[in-house]
Design an enzyme around this catalytic site. Sequence first.
Site, PDB file in Angstrom:
ATOM      1  N   GLN A 126      -1.330-121.830  42.835  1.00 55.39           N
ATOM      2  CA  GLN A 126      -1.069-120.445  43.211  1.00 55.39           C
ATOM      3  C   GLN A 126      -2.375-119.761  43.586  1.00 55.39           C
ATOM      4  OE1 GLN A 126       0.403-117.927  40.029  1.00 55.39           O
ATOM      5  NE2 GLN A 126       1.337-116.498  41.457  1.00 55.39           N
ATOM      6  N   GLU A 244      12.539-114.930  38.377  1.00 53.33           N
ATOM      7  CA  GLU A 244      12.975-115.588  37.163  1.00 53.33           C
ATOM      8  C   GLU A 244      13.480-114.579  36.140  1.00 53.33           C
ATOM      9  OE1 GLU A 244      13.159-118.966  35.743  1.00 53.33           O
ATOM     10  OE2 GLU A 244      13.629-118.873  37.872  1.00 53.33           O
TER      11      GLU A 244
END
Lengths: 384, 384, 370, 370
Positions: A126, A244
């Site tokens: 990331q 999420e």
Amino acid sequence: MKLRLSQEDADFREEMRTFFTTQVPQDIRDTVAARRELSKDQVVRAQQTLNAAGLAVPGWPVEWGGKDWTPLQRHIWHEEMQLACVPLPLAFNASMIGPVIAQFGSQEMKERFLPATANLDIWWSQGFSEPDAGSDLASLRTSAVRDGDHYVVNGQKTWTTLGQYGDWIFTLVRTDPEAKKQAGISMLLIDMTSPGLTVRPIELIDGGHEVNEVFFEDVRVPAENLVGEENKGWDYAKFLLGNERVGVAPVGSTKRILAQAKEHAGDRLEQDPLLAARVAELENELLALELTALRVVADSADGKPHPASSVLKLRGTELQQDVTELVVDIAGPLSLASGAADGSDVPDWARVATPQYLNYRKASIYGGSNEVQRQIIAKTILGL
Amino acid sequence: MKLRLSQEDADFREEMRTFFTTQVPQDIRDTVAARRELSKDQVVRAQQTLNAAGLAVPGWPVEWGGKDWTPLQRHIWHEEMQLACVPLPLAFNASMIGPVIAQFGSQEMKERFLPATANLDIWWSQGFSEPDAGSDLASLRTSAVRDGDHYVVNGQKTWTTLGQYGDWIFTLVRTDPEAKKQAGISMLLIDMTSPGLTVRPIELIDGGHEVNEVFFEDVRVPAENLVGEENKGWDYAKFLLGNERVGVAPVGSTKRILAQAKEHAGDRLEQDPLLAARVAELENELLALELTALRVVADSADGKPHPASSVLKLRGTELQQDVTELVVDIAGPLSLASGAADGSDVPDWARVATPQYLNYRKASIYGGSNEVQRQIIAKTILGL
Amino acid sequence: MDFTLSSEQKALRDAVRGLLTSAYDSTETRREVVKDDPGFSEKTWARLAELGALGLPFSEEDGGFGAGPVEVSVVAEEIGRTLAPEPFVESVVLGGSLVAALGTAEQRSDLIGRLAEGALVLAVAHEDLGKPVTATQDGDAWTLDGVKEPVLHGARADVLLVTAALPGGGTGVFVVEGDAATRTGYRTHDGLRAARVAFDGTAATPLGEASDAAAAIEDAVARAQVAYCHEALGAIDVALHQTVEYLKTRKQFGVPLSTFQALTFRAADMYVSAELVRSTVSWATLVLADDPDRAREAAARAKLQVSRAARHIGQEAIQLHGGIGMTAEYSVGHYTSRLTAIEHTLGAGSDQLRVLASSVGEHGVVEPIA
Amino acid sequence: MDFTLSSEQKALRDAVRGLLTSAYDSTETRREVVKDDPGFSEKTWARLAELGALGLPFSEEDGGFGAGPVEVSVVAEEIGRTLAPEPFVESVVLGGSLVAALGTAEQRSDLIGRLAEGALVLAVAHEDLGKPVTATQDGDAWTLDGVKEPVLHGARADVLLVTAALPGGGTGVFVVEGDAATRTGYRTHDGLRAARVAFDGTAATPLGEASDAAAAIEDAVARAQVAYCHEALGAIDVALHQTVEYLKTRKQFGVPLSTFQALTFRAADMYVSAELVRSTVSWATLVLADDPDRAREAAARAKLQVSRAARHIGQEAIQLHGGIGMTAEYSVGHYTSRLTAIEHTLGAGSDQLRVLASSVGEHGVVEPIA
């Protein structure tokens, strides 16, 4: 209102439990149980075992390997993995870039990346945070300038977790320097073997190496690696970070570590009422957290995020930290022996206790600090 | 560095202890020990006993009844009073308006007020807070308009503690409505029997009556009752609020209540390790507070406030609240019986436990809330 | 009552501070020093000796400088401020106190003399894993059997002072040459060193008489606990100071972090903890000096307060720094690590609380001044 | 797994809420009602009966409506939201559960029938000051001797259910007509009522058999504990909501309090506490309904969590309001007072923690779902 699982869900839980405790290689589960660092190979093998059984990316669209599970089933899947000491599928792949590509990527991009991402053939890193943009992610400065069929990327990312293993990195880059903050940001996928890209390790206070700086010096990235549209990267990042709802709080692994802590304490649970009370209090707090997670999954059928979901990360990391601190206290003077090797009489759990405690101070900082979480609760939920 | 008191200070402590435990009427000390409300008469008698012995206003200039004590001696005086269950001299008289008049009043005003103030022949009330100016005292709106030899006062004060007993009230009033905030404020002394002045009780959540609203409707106040100069009231108020360095933290009384709590708990201290640990922890925190108070008095000889003095009010009120909460917990179900009267088997200490607990929630609000204290520490001491 | 340092004590503080801040002028310097064994700088150790710091608490006849607990506390606090890894508390305070209390005149003169000169690193082997080392007598000769772990600086120590169960009951203290034991050294999480030390019929000499030394051990432990508390005070001070500076200078969302009241209030609470713990620890030192009967109680109270403050400040210092606070290149995490280690050396806060709680019914109020 | 109310349950909630918010439409109204004995409104009690709320948990053959713990929790939560002083938990849940569990068919039909109709206030006399009431048998007749205090609503109760030591050991439950005992009523700090109730050869009838009823008492206590927890949830919700509104509207230094991040973060923490405690309490109700073997454990866990949350939120609600929160004219302090009372009714948080701590070694993880 009802307490029990439906027969279908109870069967599902049993199925998951059996799979995780029998099909995932024991060496991997032992490493997790010992709270030791997993090798890259172990993480890959674990995910490939799950993926072979269709259990690596249940949250994805069905056509790309997802499952049409209820939120409760995804919760059960996630909890049982943790209780069974199975490493979770790599978040960068399974929870972050995968869903973004599935939602916003071109068909070509999907076909190129999704199967390999699910199977951890590509290890994603990331590239969001920058040295001068901590919680204020939108002030990022890494630039991508269009040059023919390529973008030329310059800048620096930091806090790139496990970047030393990364094959590809998904990044937020500034493509329009004139636009205000969020508006000029795009999401680019970059091959980490590209010339001009270097990874520098950052040692953490527990002595471990899990985060990195990533430098981009005139890195040429094919324009086809742009996710979705130019200057829409902030929307994709918000989708990624808000995607999420299941598994925000690390309930299962914290429960497991607390149960292990009781084993380590042994007789002292009976002899030391203060220790027993501290454990009981933690168990009760953790129960409240788990039940809150269950409320959230049970009530999120309509697709809207349940307001209580915002407490999961905040309280989840606090309790994770409390439990790692408890283990240090149970280890007592043995907690000093973190560097002990073969021949030492100090049990392994006591050796890892303090490094784990120190390492988990990050839990309330990374991925949206707990201050950011409080701000979200105050503003979004309470309207303050 | 040294631990022990000098012989002189040890003798002084003995002298104070003897006086407080033998000369102050027993009924008064019993009422304090029982944590029951003192009558006006008891407060007056206690202060007059002290004043007759020259012990009511030691912090004042010597010519007005003060003592040339060291800060440590004043600390000892203050602690021993509390430990002996002697009510402190009325703060409005002894710590607030007395020192202001002694410092800023005319000779005439001093002669008129100071002896009566020291002897509690005048019971002073405080008229600072207003309904729309909580922690932001300077936004007060009560006005005083000059009319010949008088000021005409209109407005409302609130949170006037024990105003129902007040003979006179010292007030902050706005004398220059054009000036910005602090600049247009004066301090006026007002006879509470003046026409147009009314006192309305405010019931608190413990059922008691200790604070009041005070209304001023065209109250005429002789101009000679102006303290010092017009529009300098804010300076006097700052002097008044910053005057006390000794006795900011209620250490002695909190120690006494904690010791009483142990008596109430009796055998349970041995049978319940969690209770014993909580007491031990509170004793240790209270020791740290007391030692900090001692550091402050020992190091404040040069007249500059010791930076640590700012923690005394904040932590002092927190611990005061913690100890009142402990007493409720020791009382357990008996803490419900707050209204029990003659014939009840519930001991008196258990009946007062919850009203006291509820009442002391004020400690962190009144007199500069703990939020204001934290702000002071952050800004003034840490420079944040 | 006096909580201020004398001018001599201030001079000592300044000298030690000067020495240690130049020896450890950056996080990187310290990381370099602790990277290799013995985990501290022999040169800095020698300089501390030259300054007289290693002989401070001992009588002049034993080769010391006749100073007291206050002077020891001054040195320990500077050690804490710089995270200097030299074994001052371990060798001088814990080891030296045992020698001074128990040793024969000859042992005192030998061990303390060398200690004060910087020619000796002493380690006290006291912690075990539940199985005490046993001492066996054969005529005038004694041998030890068993394992001690973790022994701080045990691998480097020239001489070990080993607590061991005596044949007739009770605990004695024995002098063992470092080389005579089987030692496996390792790094502790705070960068210092500890070791497993095994004895297998290892020759040992009783420190003084081979009689029960429990009281002297407890007393030396109390002195070392208070010294560690001062080391913690130094670390707490720096962690607080660095956090405040970070809040002033670091910008987020275009403004300094000090604009965010939720953060500055937490810094204020850290300050409150720091001032309160300083009061208790300073008091404990005065008790060691003036009221030795209360030394163990005072040490327990100080260590409990340090436990609470060290966790509070250590954890908040990292949190308020954010990610940078997690990195080994930045110093604040090292302070937190060291504070964690101090807490678990010679009894944690919870151990002190257990002791204090068990006697809570035996007094009315706690009076700081006798 | 389902945490949502059915549409019937929602309708019940709305009906009770409508009734109670109109009965207690302001702080002043409640203050008026609780000023005079019996400390609640007989009219509101009758209306709750008309609504069916007082017969909810009882079987239809006993005169009840055959509903379960969830319906009881819905009513209790509305009681908590409005601080309604009617003795719902005391009479219906604690008293009624004992009657349903232990009473003869005749007793059940009589007492539960009248209870459901609103014609009976039941009080359970269980707390004593360490000296249990004793029961004496003479032929078929029983008498009681001793004192119970504090007995919630004991002075108003038509019928008392008294726990007493049986001659052959064990604890029985006895029915006593209210008038037969010597009662001194008084106000509790939260505005409700309690009493000293003395028995002096007072005639009593065993509830069911005169045999040891310890298990039934514990079970009824668990049900009442969980109902009190729901009452607390209601109060917590309102205290949080009022605090948030106050922060939005109240100005200081020319700006709303919600401008101060140190305050809004504390409100966020209150929200976290409120959500977590709601989860545990809702779960405990489901356990009562579906897994009665675990009822006592679940009640203990819920009450412990309520203890923590009630203190946190009750104290912060006052603090964030400032001075106004201390006054009896404003409602938030009454919520704090009531939360304090609930904590100390049927066992405080510390009591639950002691129980839970003693069995902590008997399981691995805590599993919410059997």
